[in-house]
Design a protein around this motif. Structure first.
Motif, PDB file in Angstrom:
ATOM      1  N   SER A   1       3.918   5.808 -13.782  1.00  0.00           N
ATOM      2  CA  SER A   1       2.985   6.154 -14.859  1.00  0.00           C
ATOM      3  C   SER A   1       3.660   7.082 -15.867  1.00  0.00           C
ATOM      4  O   SER A   1       3.420   6.978 -17.067  1.00  0.00           O
ATOM      5  CB  SER A   1       1.726   6.791 -14.286  1.00  0.00           C
ATOM      6  N   ARG A   2       4.544   7.953 -15.372  1.00  0.00           N
ATOM      7  CA  ARG A   2       5.227   8.855 -16.302  1.00  0.00           C
ATOM      8  C   ARG A   2       6.222   8.088 -17.181  1.00  0.00           C
ATOM      9  O   ARG A   2       6.404   8.401 -18.355  1.00  0.00           O
ATOM     10  CB  ARG A   2       5.928   9.979 -15.540  1.00  0.00           C
ATOM     11  N   ALA A   3       6.851   7.071 -16.606  1.00  0.00           N
ATOM     12  CA  ALA A   3       7.814   6.284 -17.390  1.00  0.00           C
ATOM     13  C   ALA A   3       7.100   5.421 -18.426  1.00  0.00           C
ATOM     14  O   ALA A   3       7.622   5.186 -19.515  1.00  0.00           O
ATOM     15  CB  ALA A   3       8.636   5.402 -16.446  1.00  0.00           C
TER      16      ALA A   3
ATOM     17  N   LEU B   1      11.191  -2.797 -19.657  1.00  0.00           N
ATOM     18  CA  LEU B   1      10.420  -2.154 -18.584  1.00  0.00           C
ATOM     19  C   LEU B   1      10.195  -3.100 -17.423  1.00  0.00           C
ATOM     20  O   LEU B   1      10.234  -2.722 -16.264  1.00  0.00           O
ATOM     21  CB  LEU B   1       9.048  -1.742 -19.121  1.00  0.00           C
ATOM     22  N   LYS B   2       9.957  -4.350 -17.793  1.00  0.00           N
ATOM     23  CA  LYS B   2       9.682  -5.386 -16.824  1.00  0.00           C
ATOM     24  C   LYS B   2      10.826  -5.480 -15.819  1.00  0.00           C
ATOM     25  O   LYS B   2      10.620  -5.701 -14.637  1.00  0.00           O
ATOM     26  CB  LYS B   2       9.511  -6.689 -17.597  1.00  0.00           C
ATOM     27  N   VAL B   3      12.028  -5.302 -16.342  1.00  0.00           N
ATOM     28  CA  VAL B   3      13.196  -5.407 -15.476  1.00  0.00           C
ATOM     29  C   VAL B   3      13.300  -4.189 -14.565  1.00  0.00           C
ATOM     30  O   VAL B   3      13.617  -4.287 -13.392  1.00  0.00           O
ATOM     31  CB  VAL B   3      14.469  -5.542 -16.335  1.00  0.00           C
ATOM     32  N   ARG B   4      12.968  -3.030 -15.153  1.00  0.00           N
ATOM     33  CA  ARG B   4      13.155  -1.799 -14.386  1.00  0.00           C
ATOM     34  C   ARG B   4      12.065  -1.577 -13.330  1.00  0.00           C
ATOM     35  O   ARG B   4      12.309  -1.014 -12.289  1.00  0.00           O
ATOM     36  CB  ARG B   4      13.209  -0.606 -15.327  1.00  0.00           C
ATOM     37  N   TYR B   5      10.846  -1.985 -13.672  1.00  0.00           N
ATOM     38  CA  TYR B   5       9.757  -1.727 -12.738  1.00  0.00           C
ATOM     39  C   TYR B   5       9.150  -3.029 -12.257  1.00  0.00           C
ATOM     40  O   TYR B   5       8.490  -3.726 -13.020  1.00  0.00           O
ATOM     41  CB  TYR B   5       8.669  -0.881 -13.390  1.00  0.00           C
TER      42      TYR B   5
ATOM     43  N   ALA C   1       4.128   6.036 -19.850  1.00  0.00           N
ATOM     44  CA  ALA C   1       3.296   6.754 -20.816  1.00  0.00           C
ATOM     45  C   ALA C   1       3.866   6.756 -22.238  1.00  0.00           C
ATOM     46  O   ALA C   1       3.160   6.385 -23.180  1.00  0.00           O
ATOM     47  CB  ALA C   1       3.041   8.166 -20.319  1.00  0.00           C
ATOM     48  N   PRO C   2       5.153   7.149 -22.435  1.00  0.00           N
ATOM     49  CA  PRO C   2       5.648   7.164 -23.816  1.00  0.00           C
ATOM     50  C   PRO C   2       5.741   5.772 -24.430  1.00  0.00           C
ATOM     51  O   PRO C   2       5.504   5.597 -25.627  1.00  0.00           O
ATOM     52  CB  PRO C   2       7.026   7.810 -23.689  1.00  0.00           C
ATOM     53  N   GLU C   3       6.042   4.767 -23.601  1.00  0.00           N
ATOM     54  CA  GLU C   3       6.200   3.416 -24.130  1.00  0.00           C
ATOM     55  C   GLU C   3       4.867   2.853 -24.594  1.00  0.00           C
ATOM     56  O   GLU C   3       4.782   2.133 -25.576  1.00  0.00           O
ATOM     57  CB  GLU C   3       6.785   2.487 -23.060  1.00  0.00           C
ATOM     58  N   LEU C   4       3.830   3.162 -23.846  1.00  0.00           N
ATOM     59  CA  LEU C   4       2.517   2.597 -24.159  1.00  0.00           C
ATOM     60  C   LEU C   4       1.681   3.547 -25.005  1.00  0.00           C
ATOM     61  O   LEU C   4       0.572   3.216 -25.388  1.00  0.00           O
ATOM     62  CB  LEU C   4       1.765   2.260 -22.876  1.00  0.00           C
ATOM     63  N   ARG C   5       2.208   4.758 -25.233  1.00  0.00           N
ATOM     64  CA  ARG C   5       1.490   5.792 -25.993  1.00  0.00           C
ATOM     65  C   ARG C   5       0.126   6.087 -25.359  1.00  0.00           C
ATOM     66  O   ARG C   5      -0.896   6.095 -26.009  1.00  0.00           O
ATOM     67  CB  ARG C   5       1.305   5.372 -27.444  1.00  0.00           C
ATOM     68  N   LEU C   6       0.150   6.264 -24.060  1.00  0.00           N
ATOM     69  CA  LEU C   6      -1.067   6.644 -23.344  1.00  0.00           C
ATOM     70  C   LEU C   6      -0.740   7.867 -22.499  1.00  0.00           C
ATOM     71  O   LEU C   6       0.418   8.148 -22.215  1.00  0.00           O
ATOM     72  CB  LEU C   6      -1.537   5.519 -22.425  1.00  0.00           C
TER      73      LEU C   6
ATOM     74  N   ALA D   1       0.825  -1.203   0.000  1.00  0.00           N
ATOM     75  CA  ALA D   1       0.000   0.000   0.000  1.00  0.00           C
ATOM     76  C   ALA D   1       0.862   1.257   0.000  1.00  0.00           C
ATOM     77  O   ALA D   1       0.471   2.292  -0.513  1.00  0.00           O
ATOM     78  CB  ALA D   1      -0.932  -0.004   1.218  1.00  0.00           C
ATOM     79  N   ALA D   2       2.068   1.160   0.551  1.00  0.00           N
ATOM     80  CA  ALA D   2       2.932   2.326   0.637  1.00  0.00           C
ATOM     81  C   ALA D   2       3.502   2.707  -0.729  1.00  0.00           C
ATOM     82  O   ALA D   2       4.180   3.707  -0.874  1.00  0.00           O
ATOM     83  CB  ALA D   2       4.071   2.047   1.606  1.00  0.00           C
ATOM     84  N   ALA D   3       3.220   1.889  -1.754  1.00  0.00           N
ATOM     85  CA  ALA D   3       3.763   2.155  -3.076  1.00  0.00           C
ATOM     86  C   ALA D   3       3.062   3.316  -3.772  1.00  0.00           C
ATOM     87  O   ALA D   3       3.407   3.662  -4.899  1.00  0.00           O
ATOM     88  CB  ALA D   3       3.669   0.909  -3.941  1.00  0.00           C
ATOM     89  N   GLU D   4       2.062   3.876  -3.120  1.00  0.00           N
ATOM     90  CA  GLU D   4       1.319   5.019  -3.673  1.00  0.00           C
ATOM     91  C   GLU D   4       2.254   6.065  -4.273  1.00  0.00           C
ATOM     92  O   GLU D   4       2.014   6.582  -5.345  1.00  0.00           O
ATOM     93  CB  GLU D   4       0.464   5.629  -2.560  1.00  0.00           C
ATOM     94  N   LYS D   5       3.374   6.322  -3.585  1.00  0.00           N
ATOM     95  CA  LYS D   5       4.313   7.338  -4.059  1.00  0.00           C
ATOM     96  C   LYS D   5       4.992   6.909  -5.367  1.00  0.00           C
ATOM     97  O   LYS D   5       5.355   7.732  -6.170  1.00  0.00           O
ATOM     98  CB  LYS D   5       5.371   7.609  -2.988  1.00  0.00           C
ATOM     99  N   GLU D   6       5.151   5.593  -5.520  1.00  0.00           N
ATOM    100  CA  GLU D   6       5.847   5.104  -6.708  1.00  0.00           C
ATOM    101  C   GLU D   6       4.986   5.148  -7.957  1.00  0.00           C
ATOM    102  O   GLU D   6       5.498   5.053  -9.066  1.00  0.00           O
ATOM    103  CB  GLU D   6       6.291   3.650  -6.489  1.00  0.00           C
ATOM    104  N   LEU D   7       3.677   5.250  -7.754  1.00  0.00           N
ATOM    105  CA  LEU D   7       2.774   5.124  -8.897  1.00  0.00           C
ATOM    106  C   LEU D   7       2.980   6.237  -9.908  1.00  0.00           C
ATOM    107  O   LEU D   7       2.926   6.011 -11.111  1.00  0.00           O
ATOM    108  CB  LEU D   7       1.320   5.106  -8.433  1.00  0.00           C
TER     109      LEU D   7
END
Lengths: 580, 440
Positions: free
Chosen positions: A91-93, A136-140, A95-100, A81-87
């Protein structure tokens, strides 16, 4: 007081305490064990689901109408639950990869965290982008790539209205459906047969079971469960006829209309088209939202005045009850004088002295005004019911309309009296009578079978996986319209003349016995609707196909609708005749 | 020598320690400092057996002679911890020296048992007076005050059943104990119901009248305290007042109970002001579980899941998912019993429970066989201590009572607790070895 009784009392108190703990242990560990075991498993196991292939749709000849193909999706699974800050950085990382848009991704991530469930961030990723994303899978941590089956409609718009489409569940619907094993990002049938057969088509999703610790960190992979594909549904549709109808309507004057083809011998639906059509595949992407295309199925939900095609019913009623005979002649001067009102024939020049066969072939209105009056509105209304007007055919598709009867017993609201003028109008299928193209097709199919009315159906068989075997739909006889056999013969011959030398000449195919009736229905919404109802068979054999074609505001039935019917007949007999 | 040893007592003690070592070894294995934890626990066990052996040979009457010294040392240690103690999670309960940490409240508890046993054994003739109960309470107050300063409420709470049990076994009149219990239940009841109502009706709307009364009382302490203290003072001074007036009117017995209730109420209100927020939350989480999705009730819930998922035979040593994956909090200390329940199942948890009962039974046998009153009372105190700590700890792990930071003696990780327990049990062993030779 005995010397040690106090010590024994102390011992007693502690024993009672221990007994309470023991009882509680028994309750938790023996009585309620299953519930707590489940809770512990839910704690430690996180599942990344892999959508199982959905059951496929085939036509009667085994042609694929809806299938699946392999695709890759990006999945996020929630962590502590503390991962809220990581979200947000995540999401910014992404966005360009997924084009969203980062905001959209953040919303989805938050939802996943809230519901503690895995969620798809992007679906159907092309293979070449897969390699970039696997970094990405490796990084996140929390980001996973899964293989899944994606719905595929190989022929695009073909049978779009019938097949229907898949869509995401409304959040409220999911709350109800999640008990059935649906996930928040599951797609369910929202329209058409995809919705009707949801339970049949739905496969059992496979997945990867992950063991996670209390902070959501992956410990190990527990195993991979293979999905179970859904069951295949074989429809009675013949894609050749469906295609012919679809192409015909698409090149019709208004490109709006419907076409229905039925096997008159069983009631099996060979084609069911509503134009303009839509591509069910469009609904799989996010851009198309339900409602943005024409979902209205004109073939089963649209109701139209049948126009001159109704003369078949008027003729059957009059001839069968000897209200007039085929030898009776009427002088058509181009109009019909009913005292207070004058009714016109479509041919303003008039047909001259005319009797049954020529009157049907030329669709003379004046002849039918006269015969309608002789037959009487009550009898006509009775025959409307016999031919299935005003009632749903029983095709199990949502949204089927019942149409509207016309006659002295079915006066529209606010009308007190049935007038003679109403009978005149009814004689040519105008004035309040409304029918769906499907109803018209079942009507003409009954004529082709000399009165046998089969309930229309679209399921040929369903192949269940496992031991359930195959379910085969059986034709269901609704009833028989009892007419004298000479009346049937008179009707058949008249309908043959329509095609061979009358208004329906455009439907004729050399080498086939084609019978039918055109209709040009006046309506308050603009130009006349063009109708053609008819059936065809090899010479000397029972008719194999009965069709009803409607072109909205298409003008004359003979010129707008009959050619479409001809192409449908031709498609049906493509293998049998070389003579087209 | 052989007659000096109660084999059943030694056996259950040894088995419990072994059981505890296995449980700690399993529970702590996923932790980062596993090796260090295990080494310390083994060292503490070794030291514990040494202390046990020493205490077993050490003639216990010596403690009685040095009771005042023990009392002074206990208080000194408790003062010392407040001055130089290391703070951990908001508690200043540990003194660090060399590479060891000492928890003085654990030693002070055993020390207090000796001191109280000495006090009560010397007042054998006067046990039927309320002053005996009052004296015992007065003796405890400085110790409790210092422990509550740390603050360690759970630790302080363990003194109450010890005092009650020792007073009871020493022959105090049940009416006096009931009065003491009544005071305790009034204070406890007021605290619990206040917390319950404040959690259930946060804004005070739609609350039933007792709730409104309580909440108002809490916010206006002084007038309420005075109005409740008045009958108490009256009751206390009535006899003298009546004698002074020269009349013989006996105050109704009910008036005394009212006075006790009033005192309890005042204590409760002051305690509520002294309680820390996290302590209130723990109690609220127990009373109104739905008010806290996570936090204290989460711990209790996860502990129940661990125990319940263990089933009849358990998931096997080193295989408990709840404990290994960190869903269970404080797994090698306070919640060790939940680990036993998960990994050894109903059989293991019941086995541990029966070992405890056996141990306590043998302590009480020693109490009955003790050659003098002091020895007997010390044994009663130790039995009460072991019994209460076990019941509260096990009850917490199975969700019977609120979360309390108490170790499971002999089983939980923690050197001070082990040493103190072994010391206490060593004294019991010595009492047994000097038992009256005639019976058994």
């Amino acid at each position: 007081m005995k010397p040690f009784s106090r010590i024994e009392t102390l011992w007693g108190i502690m024993s009672v305490g221990a007994a309470i703990v023991a009882l509680r242990l028994f309750d938790l560990q023996v009585m309620e064990h299953a519930a707590y075991w489940g809770a512990a498993e839910r704690n430690r196991v996180q599942v990344i689901h892999e959508t199982a292939p959905r059951g496929r749709f085939f036509d009667r000849n085994g042609v694929l109408l809806a299938s699946n193909r392999l695709s890759f999706s990006v999945v996020y699974f929630p962590r502590e639950a503390a991962a809220e800050k990581e979200l947000e950085p995540l999401s910014r990382a992404l966005a360009p990869e997924l084009r969203l848009a980062p905001g959209d991704i953040l919303g989805k991530l938050r939802e996943a965290e809230k519901e503690k469930t895995t969620i798809r961030l992007a679906e159907d990723i092309p293979l070449r982008e897969m390699f970039r994303l696997s970094e990405l899978k490796v990084r996140y941590p929390g980001i996973y790539l899964v293989r899944e089956a994606q719905r595929d409609y190989p022929d695009g718009v073909l049978a779009g209205h019938l097949i229907g489409y898949l869509g995401k569940m409304a959040p409220r619907a999911w709350r109800h459906l999640k008990r059935l094993g649906y996930r928040i990002d599951s797609r369910v049938g929202r329209f058409g047969l995809e919705k009707v057969f949801e339970d049949v088509l739905r496969g059992q999703d496979g997945g990867i079971d992950l063991e996670v610790d209390a902070r959501g960190r992956l410990q190990r992979i527990l195993g991979r469960r293979a999905g179970v594909p859904g069951n295949d549904v074989y429809l009675t549709i013949d894609s050749k006829i469906e295609k012919a109808a679809s192409d015909g309507l698409a090149s019709s004057p208004t490109r709006r209309g419907a076409a229905v083809a039925i096997d008159p011998r069983t009631g099996a639906i060979l084609a069911l088209v509503s134009a303009p059509e839509f591509d069910p595949g469009d609904f799989l992407s996010e851009e198309v939202t339900p409602g943005s295309v024409s979902e209205f199925d004109r073939a089963i939900s649209g109701t139209y005045p049948p126009g001159s095609t109704f003369k078949i019913v008027v003729g059957a009623a009059g001839l069968n009850n000897d209200k007039f005979s085929i030898k009776d002649q009427v002088l058509c001067k181009g109009f019909f004088d009913l005292g207070p009102q004058v009714f016109l024939c479509w041919n303003h020049k008039g047909h001259g002295l005319i009797s049954w066969y020529r009157a049907v072939a030329q669709s003379c209105d004046v002849y039918f005004y006269e015969m309608g009056l002789r037959t009487g509105p009550g009898l006509i209304e009775d025959y409307e019911r016999r031919f299935g007007f005003g009632a749903k055919t029983g095709l199990s598709l949502p949204g089927e309309a019942a149409g509207k009867l016309a006659g002295p017993d079915s006066l529209p609201r606010g009308r007190r009296r049935w007038r003679q003028g109403d009978t005149v109008n009814l004689s040519i299928g105008q004035g309040g009578l409304l029918a769906t193209p499907l109803q018209m097709a079942t009507m003409i199919a009954a004529v082709a079978q000399r009165g046998k009315r089969w309930r229309p159906y679209y399921t040929d068989h369903i192949v269940y996986s496992g031991e359930l075997g195959t379910y085969r739909q059986k034709p269901h006889l609704l009833g028989k319209i009892d007419l004298k056999s000479e009346v049937w013969a008179d009707l058949e011959q008249a309908l043959a003349l329509v095609v061979s030398s009358g208004t329906g000449a455009a439907a004729a195919i050399p080498g086939l016995e084609v019978r039918g009736k055109t209709g040009t229905a006046q309506n308050p919404h603009g130009r006349d609707h063009a109708w053609f109802v008819g059936y065809a068979g090899l010479p000397g054999e029972a008719a194999r196909i009965a069709v009803a074609v409607l072109v909205e505001n298409g003008g004359h039935g003979g010129s707008a609708a009959a050619p479409i019917a001809r192409e449908m007949f031709r498609a049906a007999f493509r293998d049998q005749t070389k003579s087209s | 020598m052989r007659r000096d040893i109660d084999w059943v007592f030694w056996g259950s003690l040894f088995l419990l320690a072994l059981f505890g070592l296995a449980a700690v070894a399993s529970a702590a294995s996923p932790l980062p400092h596993y090796g260090q934890i295990l080494r310390r626990q083994i060292e503490a066990l070794a030291a514990g057996f040494l202390v046990f052996g020493l205490a077993w040979r050490w003639p216990y009457p010596v403690y009685q002679g040095q009771a005042k010294l023990i009392y002074a040392v206990s208080l000194a240690l408790l003062v010392l911890v407040l001055v130089v103690g290391a703070s951990h999670k908001g508690h200043r309960s540990w003194i660090e020296f060399f590479h060891m940490t000492l928890q003085p409240s654990e030693l002070a508890r055993v020390g207090f048992i000796i001191v109280l046993a000495d006090y009560l054994s010397r007042r054998e003739k006067f046990m039927d007076r309320p002053a005996a109960v009052g004296g015992a309470v007065l003796l405890a107050i400085p110790v409790l005050f210092l422990i509550l300063r740390e603050p360690d409420v759970s630790s302080a709470l363990t003194f109450i059943p010890i005092i009650l049990a020792m007073l009871f076994c020493a022959g105090a009149r049940p009416a006096h104990l009931l009065g003491f219990l009544f005071w305790g239940s009034v204070s406890g009841g007021v605290i619990l119901s206040y917390l319950f109502f404040s959690a259930r009706y946060p804004g005070g709307e739609d609350a039933p009248w007792p709730a409104i009364f309580l909440m108002r009382a809490f916010h206006r302490v002084l007038p309420f305290a005075v109005s409740f203290a008045l009958p108490f003072a009256l009751a206390a001074g009535w006899r003298r007042f009546a004698e002074f007036l020269g009349v013989r009117i006996r105050l109704a017995r009910a008036m005394r109970w009212a006075a006790i209730a009033a005192f309890g109420f005042v204590c409760a209100v002051s305690a509520l002001h002294a309680l820390k927020d996290y302590q209130k939350k723990r109690v609220i989480a127990y009373l109104v579980p739905e008010s806290h999705a996570s936090g204290a009730s989460y711990h209790s819930q996860q502990s129940k899941i661990a125990v319940g998922s263990g089933g009849l035979l358990g998931k096997g040593l080193f295989s408990g998912t709840q404990s290994r994956l960190g869903f269970l909090p404080e797994r090698h200390t306070d919640f060790i019993y939940a680990v036993v329940g998960e990994e050894a199942g109903f059989v293991g948890a019941m086995g541990l429970l029966l070992l405890y009962l056996l141990l306590i039974r043998r302590i009480l046998v020693a109490a009955k066989a003790a050659p003098d009153r002091f020895g007997s009372l010390v044994c009663c105190g130790v039995a009460a201590m072991m019994g209460f700590e076990f019941l509260v700890n096990a009850g917490m792990c199975v969700g019977l009572n609120p979360v309390a930071g108490l170790p499971l003696p002999l089983v939980s990780y923690g050197g001070s607790s082990l040493l103190a327990t072994f010391w206490a049990l060593g004294i019991v062993a010595n009492v047994y070895s000097r038992r009256l030779r005639m019976e058994f």
